[in-house]
Design an enzyme around this catalytic site. Structure first.
Site, PDB file in Angstrom:
ATOM      1  N   ASP A 103       1.064  -1.241   0.097  1.00 43.59           N
ATOM      2  CA  ASP A 103      -0.033  -0.033  -0.151  1.00 43.59           C
ATOM      3  C   ASP A 103       0.903   1.201  -0.038  1.00 43.59           C
ATOM      4  O   ASP A 103       1.752   1.453   0.965  1.00 43.59           O
ATOM      5  CB  ASP A 103      -0.889  -0.186   1.275  1.00 43.59           C
ATOM      6  N   ASP A 204      -2.909   4.559  -2.282  1.00 40.31           N
ATOM      7  CA  ASP A 204      -3.856   5.363  -1.376  1.00 40.31           C
ATOM      8  C   ASP A 204      -4.365   6.564  -1.922  1.00 40.31           C
ATOM      9  O   ASP A 204      -3.436   7.463  -2.215  1.00 40.31           O
ATOM     10  CB  ASP A 204      -3.249   5.495  -0.020  1.00 40.31           C
ATOM     11  N   GLU A 246      -6.497   4.071  -5.789  1.00 41.98           N
ATOM     12  CA  GLU A 246      -7.605   4.478  -4.803  1.00 41.98           C
ATOM     13  C   GLU A 246      -8.113   5.908  -5.714  1.00 41.98           C
ATOM     14  O   GLU A 246      -7.214   6.705  -5.525  1.00 41.98           O
ATOM     15  CB  GLU A 246      -7.537   4.599  -3.734  1.00 41.98           C
ATOM     16  N   HIS A 320     -11.536  -2.526   3.609  1.00 39.33           N
ATOM     17  CA  HIS A 320     -11.232  -2.039   5.048  1.00 39.33           C
ATOM     18  C   HIS A 320     -12.121  -0.579   5.434  1.00 39.33           C
ATOM     19  O   HIS A 320     -11.990  -0.236   6.443  1.00 39.33           O
ATOM     20  CB  HIS A 320      -9.983  -1.933   5.403  1.00 39.33           C
ATOM     21  N   ASP A 321     -12.409  -0.123   4.138  1.00 34.50           N
ATOM     22  CA  ASP A 321     -13.268   1.372   4.511  1.00 34.50           C
ATOM     23  C   ASP A 321     -14.562   1.232   4.435  1.00 34.50           C
ATOM     24  O   ASP A 321     -15.461   2.121   4.553  1.00 34.50           O
ATOM     25  CB  ASP A 321     -12.794   2.607   3.658  1.00 34.50           C
TER      26      ASP A 321
END
Ligand code: GLC
Length: 542
Positions: A103, A204, A246, A320-321
């Site tokens: 990440d 990210d 993302e 995870h969000d």
């Protein structure tokens, strides 16, 4: 295909799997998942058939945002292990044909990164310009820009009399991508990881790096694509890796700028249109809108069309969000989990499984704010309740859409703490682990795990799943998802009842073939009206 094959498109036929390390597997009883824990589960992941792991951040971090606040990009947080553990994970995964995708969190660093600590030393120090500083305006913040985690995006630094920008928590100061030295430092760090043998990066909030804070343009700003092309030249070019950015702001019209074959940027993006169309346009995710299947299909179909000739899609229900897919889009049942897997994984694109999705893990059901750990949820609870929102209404919204839903520990067994840790987990285990756990799931021949496993294996042996064209059917049907894939004279029909009620309809399609996969009984032909059981889904290859 695996990341270690010479095929530059290996990631098109691979299935991705996201690990949120804090909640995956704890090897030392401290209640926090770690890298040795992941290594211990690689055989499980190899059995599932995945091609690469997207590993949420394991770097040194004060953990203000569970690792999305990095204080040293070239070291590992002690609660997760050591650099030696990381090297071992890369090797052990490689031995199983699995790549590790790290990440890359470079829109911001931690305020505890040595760059920021140095930047605080005064206006003249070299690292000052690695961050975004502005003078006060009328004695206050430079503008009214809000942080995504609530409150002003500007934090005052008394010592220097300036504000710094943080689009997330104040412990996550934004990096200044306009500074060429900062960009060079990031590219060097990326190459250092790539040279260690990783299979790529998930990037990210990458659509924010081109920001123009004075014009208050953050996402998708004019400098975004030039920066991504420069990054590609300096790091990714010529390497057989996968990259996924993302990009909450990505639209079908802009998709090819990132992932077009000549773009020289990324393999694909994570777009979120299918997620955010179910949020209140003003209040956002704390006030969910009723589910609308026709709207959801419209988003998927637009993205499939946009990447039909060029570019590439990522396919995901959760991360995870986000809330757990089976709770958000299904009714928590196994059948709905299997239906969701079939509908998504047979579209065109690279599918991602979020840890626990493959066993049908559901949302948490917290009742008090003290059970939540997420910085975003906790901040917004304070902000919204101070403005008069009923605390229980907020918790209901958080239980539907909050980020902690996906962060409860992976449910390995029906035993103590779901087999996640011998200690006390950092966030409560979902009590339903007695029924929903990996051990039980793996032993069910027709269960959720078996469905995900079949899908991961099928895409390796059926080029139609990877390369076939996509044609939506029954676009306005409020209960059914249906589409056709076509490739080299073959036709794959995917049909699903998205609801918990039986449904009868006419797909207006004649097809004779083999059952590729099915939630209920195998189907081999389509001809005239059809009645589907609740959450029934199947695919016929003719
Ligand atoms: C991304 C991450 C999220 C994090 C934020 C700031 O959206 O997925 O978990 O809080 O960026 O890094």
């Amino acid at each position: 295909m695996t990341p270690y094959s010479p095929d530059p498109d290996w990631w098109k036929s691979a299935t991705g799997y996201q690990i949120y390390p804090r909640s995956f597997a704890c090897s030392n009883g401290d209640g926090i998942g770690d890298i040795p824990g992941i290594i211990g589960k690689l055989d499980y992941l190899a059995d599932l058939g995945i091609g690469f792991i997207w590993l949420s951040p394991v770097f040194s971090s004060p953990q203000a945002d569970n690792g999305y606040d990095i204080s040293d990009y070239q070291d590992i947080a002690p609660e997760f292990g050591t650099l030696a553990d990381m090297d071992r994970l890369i090797l052990e995964a490689k031995a199983r044909g699995i790549g590790i995708v790290m990440d890359l969190v470079v829109n911001h660093s931690s305020d505890e990164h040595h760059w920021f600590r140095s930047a605080l030393q005064g206006r003249e120090v070299p690292y000052r310009d690695f961050y975004i500083w502005r003078d006060p305006v009328n004695g206050g913040a430079p503008n009214d820009q809000q942080s995504y985690f609530g409150g002003s995006a500007w934090e005052y630094d008394r010592a220097s009399g300036q504000f710094y920008l943080h689009l997330f928590d104040k412990k996550q100061p934004d990096l200044n991508w306009q500074n060429p030295s900062l960009r060079r430092a990031i590219y060097q760090m990326m190459n250092w990881w790539l040279d260690r043998g990783i299979a790529g990066f998930r990037m990210d909030v990458i659509d924010l790096i081109g920001k123009d804070p004075d014009a208050q343009i953050f996402a998708d700003a004019p400098d975004l694509h030039p920066f991504l092309r420069e990054m590609h030249e300096a790091t990714l070019k010529g390497r057989n890796v996968v990259t996924v950015g993302e990009a909450w702001s990505a639209t079908p019209a802009g998709a090819l700028l990132y992932s077009g074959r000549d773009a020289g940027e990324l393999s694909m993006v994570f777009q979120f249109e299918h997620v955010s169309q179910q949020w209140d346009p003003v209040i956002g995710k704390w006030a969910p809108k009723p589910f609308d299947l026709v709207a959801l299909k419209r988003v998927f179909n637009r993205w499939q069309a946009a990447t039909a000739q060029d570019g590439w899609n990522s396919l995901f229900w959760g991360n995870h969000d986000l809330p757990r897919a089976v709770s958000k889009y299904g009714d928590g049942s196994e059948d709905s989990a299997k239906m969701l897997a079939i509908v998504l994984h047979l579209m065109k694109g690279t599918p991602y499984i979020y840890q626990g999705e493959e066993i049908g893990m559901t949302n948490a059901a917290f009742s008090a704010i003290t059970q939540f750990r997420d910085v975003e949820t906790v901040n917004f609870y304070a902000i919204r309740t101070a403005k008069g929102m009923d605390p229980q209404a907020f918790i209901q919204g958080a239980n539907e859409n909050g980020r902690d839903n996906a962060r409860t520990p992976m449910q390995w067994t029906s035993g103590t703490q779901a087999g996640f840790t011998t200690g006390t987990p950092w966030i409560e285990v979902n009590p339903n682990h007695t029924a929903i756990n990996a051990k039980a799931a793996q032993s069910k021949p027709d269960g959720v795990f078996a469905t995900y496993k079949s899908l991961a294996h099928l895409r390796k042996s059926h080029p139609i799943i990877v390369a076939g064209t996509y044609t939506p059917l029954l676009e306005y049907h409020p209960k059914v998802v249906a589409y056709l894939r076509k490739h080299q004279g073959q036709c794959l029909a995917v049909i699903a009842n998205f609801t918990g009620d039986p449904v009868t309809f006419d797909p207006n399609l004649t097809l004779q073939g083999d059952s590729l996969i099915a939630t209920h009984t195998a189907r081999t032909a389509l001809n005239g009206p059809l009645t589907l059981a609740p959450h029934e889904a199947f695919a016929i290859l003719g």
